[in-house]
Motif scaffolding. Sequence first.
Motif, short mmCIF file in Angstrom:
data_model
loop_
_atom_site.label_atom_id
_atom_site.label_comp_id
_atom_site.label_asym_id
_atom_site.label_seq_id
_atom_site.Cartn_x
_atom_site.Cartn_y
_atom_site.Cartn_z
N ARG A 76 0.70 -1.04 0.35
CA ARG A 76 -0.20 -0.16 -0.25
C ARG A 76 0.82 1.14 0.24
O ARG A 76 1.63 1.33 1.64
N SER A 77 0.77 2.29 -0.70
CA SER A 77 1.32 3.38 -0.98
C SER A 77 0.46 4.15 -0.60
O SER A 77 -0.30 4.77 -1.17
N HIS A 78 0.92 5.27 -0.11
CA HIS A 78 0.94 6.55 0.07
C HIS A 78 0.70 7.76 0.37
O HIS A 78 2.49 7.77 0.06
N GLY A 79 0.86 8.95 -0.13
CA GLY A 79 1.56 9.89 -0.80
C GLY A 79 0.63 11.52 -1.12
O GLY A 79 -0.42 11.25 -1.31
N ASN A 80 0.89 12.71 -1.11
CA ASN A 80 0.73 13.18 -1.64
C ASN A 80 1.21 13.70 -3.56
O ASN A 80 2.28 13.79 -3.61
N GLU A 81 0.40 14.83 -4.21
CA GLU A 81 0.72 15.04 -5.17
C GLU A 81 0.17 16.53 -5.64
O GLU A 81 -0.98 17.25 -4.70
N GLN A 82 0.96 17.88 -5.49
CA GLN A 82 0.56 18.69 -6.20
C GLN A 82 1.35 18.94 -7.53
O GLN A 82 2.12 18.43 -8.11
N TRP A 83 0.20 19.76 -7.77
CA TRP A 83 -0.12 19.70 -9.45
C TRP A 83 -0.46 21.57 -9.96
O TRP A 83 -0.88 21.42 -9.50
N GLU A 84 0.70 21.67 -10.92
CA GLU A 84 0.47 22.45 -12.04
C GLU A 84 0.34 23.16 -13.14
O GLU A 84 0.67 21.54 -13.84
N PHE A 85 -0.82 23.45 -14.03
CA PHE A 85 -2.16 23.62 -15.52
C PHE A 85 -1.03 24.16 -16.16
O PHE A 85 -1.17 25.46 -15.47
N ASP A 86 -1.75 24.24 -17.23
CA ASP A 86 -0.84 25.39 -17.95
C ASP A 86 -2.81 25.84 -18.45
O ASP A 86 -3.85 24.97 -18.11
N ASP A 87 -2.91 27.06 -19.47
CA ASP A 87 -3.87 27.52 -19.98
C ASP A 87 -5.25 26.02 -20.56
O ASP A 87 -6.32 26.56 -20.63
N ALA A 88 -4.49 25.40 -20.89
CA ALA A 88 -4.92 23.78 -22.26
C ALA A 88 -5.61 22.99 -20.99
O ALA A 88 -6.61 21.74 -21.44
N GLY A 89 -5.00 23.00 -19.65
CA GLY A 89 -5.84 22.22 -19.07
C GLY A 89 -5.15 21.01 -18.34
O GLY A 89 -4.98 19.77 -18.21
N LEU A 90 -3.27 20.95 -19.45
CA LEU A 90 -2.91 20.18 -19.41
C LEU A 90 -1.79 19.96 -18.07
O LEU A 90 -1.23 20.78 -17.74
N MET A 91 -1.21 19.10 -17.47
CA MET A 91 -0.61 18.90 -16.62
C MET A 91 1.07 19.37 -16.32
O MET A 91 1.59 18.98 -17.44
N ARG A 92 1.74 20.51 -16.49
CA ARG A 92 3.27 20.99 -16.25
C ARG A 92 3.73 20.52 -15.67
O ARG A 92 4.60 21.09 -15.78
#
Length: 139
Positions: free
Chosen positions: A104-120
């Motif tokens: 079992r793997s536990h984690g946190n992610e931080q995501w940043e998106f461009d204006d087109a909704g793609l994760m950069r």
Amino acid sequence: MTADVRPPVPPFTEESARAKVRAAEDAWNSRDPERVALAYTEDSVWRNRDRFLTGREEIRGFLADKWQRELDYRLRKELWAYTGNRISVRFEYECRDAQGQWWRSHGNEQWEFDDAGLMRRREASINDVPIDEADRRLR
């Protein structure tokens, strides 16, 4: 919209952030590296544990290797916070290795998106715990 737009797009509302998280969960549970990689910009930057990746091609290769090692992978993501073009999630996944040990793997992610909704940008911190098959929660 073009093929390079991935709704929902920023700025996020609670509803659109939840939809983005659900779409990511569904894609990752498909265990299809191509499908997952298309959600990221061509030059997306990742930190995944101690690995640093740049671009869809590296991401695609990383995911293909991941799902060859992490068998019967099942993931659940939960919205933690959002603002503007960023989303933070908590997640938990379970898989087994080739020797049959479940994890079992536990984690946190931080995501940043461009204006087109793609994760950069994606920053992931993950901890693994061995579990017995009887203790699995995600099926």
